[in-house]
Structures are given as structure tokens and as C-alpha cells.
Scaffold this motif. Structure first.
Motif, PDB file in Angstrom:
ATOM      1  N   THR A 139     -18.193 -13.351 -43.042  1.00 46.74           N
ATOM      2  CA  THR A 139     -17.679 -11.985 -43.789  1.00 46.74           C
ATOM      3  C   THR A 139     -17.224 -12.701 -45.642  1.00 46.74           C
ATOM      4  O   THR A 139     -17.357 -11.312 -45.861  1.00 46.74           O
ATOM      5  N   GLU A 153     -16.042  -9.133 -46.226  1.00 43.08           N
ATOM      6  CA  GLU A 153     -14.612  -8.757 -46.592  1.00 43.08           C
ATOM      7  C   GLU A 153     -13.977  -7.831 -47.674  1.00 43.08           C
ATOM      8  O   GLU A 153     -13.045  -7.101 -47.645  1.00 43.08           O
ATOM      9  N   ARG A 184     -14.345  -4.438 -47.262  1.00 41.57           N
ATOM     10  CA  ARG A 184     -13.338  -3.776 -45.974  1.00 41.57           C
ATOM     11  C   ARG A 184     -12.098  -3.474 -46.992  1.00 41.57           C
ATOM     12  O   ARG A 184     -11.005  -2.635 -46.812  1.00 41.57           O
ATOM     13  N   ASN A 218      -9.875  -0.212 -48.064  1.00 40.92           N
ATOM     14  CA  ASN A 218      -8.608   0.160 -47.435  1.00 40.92           C
ATOM     15  C   ASN A 218      -7.429   0.204 -49.079  1.00 40.92           C
ATOM     16  O   ASN A 218      -6.264   1.191 -49.027  1.00 40.92           O
ATOM     17  N   ALA A 262      -9.370  -0.327 -42.963  1.00 39.89           N
ATOM     18  CA  ALA A 262     -10.390  -0.902 -41.935  1.00 39.89           C
ATOM     19  C   ALA A 262     -10.001  -2.277 -41.965  1.00 39.89           C
ATOM     20  O   ALA A 262      -9.296  -2.912 -42.618  1.00 39.89           O
ATOM     21  N   SER A 263     -10.781  -2.968 -40.820  1.00 41.53           N
ATOM     22  CA  SER A 263     -10.082  -4.786 -40.665  1.00 41.53           C
ATOM     23  C   SER A 263     -12.473  -4.615 -40.234  1.00 41.53           C
ATOM     24  O   SER A 263     -12.763  -3.798 -39.687  1.00 41.53           O
ATOM     25  N   ILE A 264     -11.759  -6.088 -39.662  1.00 39.24           N
ATOM     26  CA  ILE A 264     -13.144  -7.120 -39.323  1.00 39.24           C
ATOM     27  C   ILE A 264     -11.909  -7.150 -38.266  1.00 39.24           C
ATOM     28  O   ILE A 264     -11.920  -8.715 -37.673  1.00 39.24           O
ATOM     29  N   LEU A 312     -16.841  -4.659 -39.086  1.00 38.41           N
ATOM     30  CA  LEU A 312     -16.442  -3.115 -39.527  1.00 38.41           C
ATOM     31  C   LEU A 312     -16.093  -2.651 -38.546  1.00 38.41           C
ATOM     32  O   LEU A 312     -16.903  -2.129 -38.076  1.00 38.41           O
ATOM     33  N   LEU A 347     -13.670   1.129 -39.033  1.00 39.91           N
ATOM     34  CA  LEU A 347     -13.072   1.697 -39.112  1.00 39.91           C
ATOM     35  C   LEU A 347     -11.191   2.615 -38.118  1.00 39.91           C
ATOM     36  O   LEU A 347     -12.250   3.387 -37.835  1.00 39.91           O
TER      37      LEU A 347
END
Length: 704
Positions: A449, A508, A511, A515, A524-526, A531, A533
């Protein structure tokens, strides 16, 4: 001293000589229809003459040897042609099966399904809000995917079938080599040149050599007796007198060839499988965990893999966490500790260090239990065979079909499927459906990532498609009011909007950009290196223009998922929510208008638009999707015709050579019957001579 006894001896020897001739003729007649039998003949030779008055007197005839009629020069030519005949025979048989797979009938086929797919998008553009039209689109899309999957599965099955045939041929080759070596030993024991010829053993050996030539291309060197040497055309010894060397069909391997003075003590590793062999050649010395650089070749180092712009790709050697994904996506490569692939390598690579990755079952020649050589038949990109490997026979046909022909068709079918996925997703991801998103999950992940998404080490399937640019998001409240919109900012510390750069920004970073830009409304996260949302409470969002390709590459707001013919599929989210099929888009005022057909029209127009499609063997071509698929079908047809022509050509030559050999060594019944009468009369005459000598003896006795 000549006398009546000499006459008796002459008659006796004549009886034995002509009796031997009659026995050999009888054996010829008995074996007239025996496969591999060579006509035999007794060589008669005048017996020693005696010096006497009034001059030399002969002592009759003797049977010198039984020899066979055989033309070694014609046989060598025949074996060469038979090897080529079998290569193209097996290739043609197999290609006919592929031709059936790609036959586009009136009732179906990928071509027809693709045309219907685009036609459905045209229908949707006329009724963007119609549920039944959307359902029909999904159904016809699934028909297209099923057709692609079925063709891909059948190609895989044909390859697996070839493995079974290869296994059988390899086992038979080793049996033949063992039998020939055994016969060589027997010939050495039984044969005495000029006196005692082991004709039956030689016939058996020649028949086995013919069968061997039908399995692979060979050179045959007869040094007399059992001192026969058989090698492949490339020079690998198969039989040397009474010794033989096995070939084996074995699992994938990695071969290492270090330059003198290299200090590399670790290992290269890979994951995945492929129809190609990969040669990894170090071009810049340095540490194997982040400094050294290498190129990759599929033709043994003659040329190297290129990017879609035609430039040689130079990779940086690194560990498992930063493993390299090759352009066609089949395998990943990394360097690691020799005892643990997950640990980074600690030694250095030198320029010229070479590694051969064979990610498939291959053919190996064994000099001894620990020394082997790769002799897997290999068709080079220009269509020629690798002359350092097996080149002919049924093994050559099976391998070239499995790796070169089906391998080529599979890669082109994969490229076709990838092009459909990318081109449709590229448009669809910038559109809007009947509902807004509260949650969006990417379908494409990365291996690391923190690595730039455009780097081959990122593991992102479509990372090479990314460009410098940006994407826009539109956020709405529960009342449908637009509360925020705009592009992502990839650097808050710099004034203005900083765009996405595929060579610098990682997952990253994407993301964080979401954010930082829309954090008030979207999180947003991994998750699992993909990814995700999630709209915050009371908000929803829609995607707008994307000049970077990020949405399509990450699998967000897309129509398809997967990246090849095996796994191309409808996006799971759309399959269960047809209202998210994007027919329209967000206009400049941030509105998604009822009846908007902008996206549906663009996808429908793909049917007539040239797109760039890349394969490792052909590079980048620009055609419509339908034209590209038709070129694949055309390849199959042309290859089938080529193999049929070469089979017929070599069969004709082999048949002619076999006929010429039969003229020399075959049994002609008319000729044998003529010889039988001739030697029968000679035998009777010899018996008459003995009778006359007997009468002479009786006359002498009566004088007493």
C-alpha cells in the motif's frame, strides 16, 4: 589334390549354399508383411581355387554371409521428415480443436455476444431509467462473460490434455532408449562383420529408431556393431552404445547462471504460472533488496519486455513485499533469502547474473541424477524453434501447441478481456446511476500500500494505465443538496490543488487525499489492500470526471471486475443493484438529471472506437474490440492452415522416402518366387553332381 572327392565336396558345398539361399528366401516370403522387416539375401562366394594341371581348378561355392538390403542414407532422411511430419500432424490435430472453439456460428459466439452487449448500451441510452432495459443489459453481459469463460476454460483443458500426451510420449521415449541400448549390447555379442550379421536385431533397432524419430528429432550415428550414438538435433546424447540417458517431464523450475566472481548467494522466487519462460538478466549491479536492476526476456535474452510505448522495461530487484508483477500479470518476481523466500536477500547481484524461470512443466535431459538440461521445445517470437532444444516429433508438436499456440491465444483472449474491462470501466467509473453511493469498495488491490501505484511492484492490475490527473467527487446531504465537490488534493502543504502522480503516489496517498479533501463527509480506508469509501451519516456521494484513471484502476464505480478471460465478471455491487449501472453523469451544476444518457452513449460508441491493446509478444496494437477478437480468430485459422500444409508437405516427402527404402529393402513376392525357382534348380543340379560323383566312384570300384 583334385579328384572324385573334390567333386563330392563341390556338390556338398553347393547343396549347403543353395539350401541357405532357399531358407533365406523362405524367411523373406514368411515376413513379407512383417512391419520393419528388411529383405535378406545370401552372399555367394567362389571357393578357393587349387593350382593344378592343366591350371587352377575351382573348389565350388560357399555361402559367405546373410546380409540385408538397407539404405542408411535414405533412412536418415526419412527419420528427419517423419519427425517433422509428426510435429505438424499433432499440431494440426490439436489446432482443429481450437478452431472449433473460435467458430462463430449463427447461434452464438463471443463476436455476436459482444455486438449484443454494445447494442444493449445503445438501448439503455434511449431508456436510461428503464429497469427492464438494465436487466436485459446485465443478462446479455453475462452471456458475453460466459462465452469468454467457456473459451478460456476449454483452452486450459486443451493444455492439460497436452500434458497427458507429453507424459505418455516421454515414458515411451525412455522405454525406446532402454531397448535400443540393450539391442546394441546384443549386436556386439552376436555379430561378426562379414560372417555373422545380426539382421533380426538390426531390424528391431531400426524400427525403434523410427519410432523414436516420430517422438523427437534425432541424429543417428552408426559406428558399427552396437556402437551406435543417438542424439537430439541439438546435440543431447540419448544413446551411446549400451548406455542411455533419460528425459523427464517435470514440474516448474528456476535455473541460476551467475557470472564469474558474482557474490550472489540468495535466490530468486516467483508466484503464479505462465506459458512463457522468463529470462531475468541483471543489468545494474547492486543489492538484491532494492538497488540492482534487471530486464526480463521471453526469448532467452535476445529481446526484452517492453512497455506499451515500446521501451525496454527495467525493474528494480527487491524483496517479497515489493515483488514485481510482469506486464501480462501472470507471475510476480522477487529476491529473497535462500532458506526463506519471505526474508529479504542480503547479497549483491552482478551485471550478467541470469536466472531462468520456467513456471510450467518442462522437458529435461538428464546426464546423470544431478545434472540436467532444459530441452523443452520453444517457439521464438519470430516463429522459429529454439535450436538448442527439442524441435520435432510429436513432443515438439505437443509442446509448441501447449505453450506457443494456445499460450498466444490465451494471452490475446486475456488482452481482449482486459481491454473490455478497462475501456468500459474507464467510462463507467466517471458516471452516475439512479442512486447515489453511501459505500464503495474497490475490487482491485495492491501488494504494497505504500508503493507508487504506477510502479510494477505495486501489484495493481491496471497500474500501468494510470496517468497524471485527478478525479472529482460530489457529496450530497439527505435532501439531495450538493454540499461539497471538487478534485482531490494530494498535497495540503502546497498551495492550490495538487494532482495525482502514478510515479509518486501510493494507495495510502489516495486514501489520505480523500480524507484530507472530503473527510467531513466521507471516510476512506484500506481493507485487504483495497480502497474503501464510507459516507458519513446523512451524506451520500457520486463520482465525476477522472483524468487519472484511478477509479477504474482501483475498481470503484466500475461495471466489471477481474483482469483477464478467466476472472472477468460483473461488479458484484452492480449485479445486486442494477440502479448503479451508470447511464448518466454529473453535470457542471453537480446534478444527475433524470434521463441523462451521456455515459451509456459513450460505452455504446466503444463498439466503433480504436483502443490500445497490449500483449508481451505483439506489443501494443490499436483496433476496435471486435477487430481485435476477429484477428484472434484469424490467427487460429491461419495457424491451422499452416500446420495442415506443413503436415501434408512433410508427409509426402516421408512417404516418398519410405517408398524408396521399400524398393531397396522390401520383399517383392514375384522376385522371391523367381529366386526360389533359381536356387531350387541349383540345389537339384548340385544333388545331381553328387550323384554323378557317386557313379564315378562305383565305376572305379567295379574295375577291381
Amino acid at each position: 589334390m583334385p579328384g572324385i572327392n573334390s567333386i563330392l565336396d563341390i556338390g556338398r558345398q553347393a547343396l549347403f549354399a543353395h539350401q541357405s539361399a532357399i531358407e533365406v528366401i523362405g524367411n523373406n516370403i514368411a515376413n513379407a508383411n512383417t512391419p520393419g522387416y528388411r529383405r535378406q539375401e545370401v552372399r555367394l562366394e567362389e571357393a578357393m581355387a587349387i593350382d593344378f594341371y592343366p591350371g587352377q581348378l575351382g573348389t565350388g561355392v560357399k555361402a559367405k554371409e546373410v546380409f540385408r538390403h538397407f539404405d542408411a542414407f535414405i533412412e536418415e532422411q526419412y527419420n528427419t521428415r517423419a519427425s517433422l511430419r509428426e510435429l505438424y500432424d499433432k499440431l494440426h490435430e490439436a489446432l482443429q480443436n481450437v478452431e472449433i472453439l473460435f467458430k462463430e456460428g449463427e447461434d452464438g459466439g463471443i463476436n455476436k455476444a459482444l455486438a449484443k452487449f454494445f447494442s444493449d448500451w445503445q438501448e439503455l441510452s434511449q431508456r436510461p431509467e428503464d429497469t427492464s432495459t438494465r436487466a436485459a443489459l446485465l443478462g446479455d453481459t453475462q452471456n458475453l462473460l460466459n462465452a469468454i469463460h467457456l473459451t478460456s476454460d476449454d483452452l486450459n483443458k486443451l493444455q492439460q490434455q497436452m500434458d497427458d500426451f507429453i507424459e505418455q510420449d516421454v515414458d515411451r521415449v525412455n522405454e525406446i532408449l532402454k531397448e535400443i541400448a540393450s539391442i546394441n549390447g546384443k549386436i556386439t555379442v552376436h555379430e561378426e562383420p562379414g560372417k555373422n550379421n545380426a539382421n533380426e536385431l538390426r531390424d528391431k533397432r531400426d524400427a525403434l529408431v523410427r519410432e523414436l524419430a516420430e517422438k523427437l528429432d534425432i541424429n543417428y550415428i552408426d559406428n558399427g556393431l552396437g556402437r551406435v550414438i543417438i542424439t537430439t538435433k541439438a546435440g543431447h546424447t540419448l544413446v551411446d552404445g549400451t548406455s542411455y540417458f533419460e528425459i523427464k517431464f517435470e514440474s516448474p523450475k528456476v535455473l541460476t547462471s551467475l557470472v564469474p566472481g558474482s557474490t550472489f548467494t540468495d535466490s530468486i522466487y516467483y508466484e503464479g504460472s505462465s506459458d512463457y519462460e522468463y529470462t531475468v538478466k541483471v543489468v545494474t549491479a547492486g543489492a538484491a533488496n532494492g538497488t540492482a536492476q534487471f530486464k526480463v526476456s521471453i526469448d532467452g535474452g535476445k529481446t526484452f519486455l517492453k512497455d506499451e510505448d515500446g521501451n525496454d522495461i527495467v525493474y528494480t530487484a527487491d524483496s517479497y513485499a515489493n515483488r514485481i508483477t510482469l506486464p501480462n500479470g501472470d507471475i510476480t518476481i522477487w529476491f529473497g533469502d535462500s532458506s526463506n523466500s519471505q526474508n529479504p536477500a542480503t547479497s549483491n547481484l552482478s551485471v550478467g547474473d541470469t536466472f531462468t524461470i520456467i513456471p510450467k512443466k518442462g522437458l529435461y535431459w538428464y546426464e546423470n541424477s544431478s545434472s540436467f538440461m532444459n530441452i523443452t521445445p520453444q517457439v521464438m517470437p519470430d516463429g522459429s524453434f529454439n535450436t538448442r532444444r527439442v524441435q520435432g516429433g510429436s513432443l515438439g508438436g505437443y509442446f509448441s501447441f501447449r505453450d506457443s499456440y494456445v499460450g498466444k491465444y490465451k494471452e490475446k483472449l486475456d488482452a481482449f478481456a482486459k481491454a473490455i474491462v478497462w475501456e468500459v470501466n474507464r467510462i463507467h467509473s466517471q458516471g452516475a446511476g439512479l442512486d447515489k453511493y453511501t459505500y464503495a469498495n474497490g475490487t482491485y488491490g495492491v501488494t504494497n500500500t505504500s508503493i507508487a501505484l504506477g510502479n510494477y511492484a505495486s501489484g495493481l492490475s491496471f497500474g500501468n494505465k494510470l496517468q497524471e490527473g485527478n478525479l472529482s467527487l460530489f457529496v450530497y446531504d439527505n435532501s439531495g443538496n450538493l454540499v461539497a465537490n471538487g478534485p482531490l488534493d494530494f498535497d495540503n502543504a502546497t498551495a492550490g490543488i495538487q494532482n495525482f502522480d502514478p510515479n509518486n503516489h501510493s494507495l495510502e496517498d489516495v486514501r489520505d487525499a480523500i480524507n484530507n479533501t472530503f473527510g467531513t463527509y466521507i471516510s476512506a480506508s484500506i481493507v485487504d489492500n483495497k480502497l474503501v469509501l464510507q459516507a458519513n451519516t446523512n451524506y451520500s456521494f457520486v463520482f465525476g470526471e477522472d483524468t487519472s484513471g484511478l477509479l477504474s484502476a482501483l475498481g470503484i464505480n466500475t461495471y466489471f471486475q477481474g483482469n483477464g478471460a478467466n476472472d472477468i465478471a460483473l461488479n458484484d455491487f452492480i449485479r445486486n443493484n442494477i440502479s448503479y449501472i451508470n447511464a448518466g453523469h454529473v453535470n457542471g451544476a453537480g446534478e444527475v438529471n433524470y434521463g441523462d444518457n451521456y455515459i451509456a452513449l459513450q460505452i455504446a460508441e466503444l463498439a466503433h472506437k480504436n483502443v490500445d491493446i497490449y500483449t508481451t509478444i505483439e506489443g501494443t496494437t490499436s483496433q476496435t474490440l471486435q477487430e481485435y477478437y476477429n484477428s484472434l480468430v484469424g490467427n487460429v485459422g491461419a495457424d491451422t492452415e499452416m500446420s495442415e500444409f506443413n503436415y501434408n508437405y512433410n508427409k509426402t516427402l516421408a512417404d516418398d522416402l519410405n517408398s524408396r527404402q521399400e524398393e531397396v529393402s522390401g520383399v517383392n513376392m514375384d522376385e522371391e518366387m523367381t529366386n526360389l525357382i533359381k536356387f531350387q534348380n541349383s540345389y537339384a543340379a548340385a544333388a545331381k553332381l553328387i550323384n554323378v560323383a557317386n557313379e564315378m566312384v562305383q565305376t572305379l570300384i567295379s574295375l577291381r
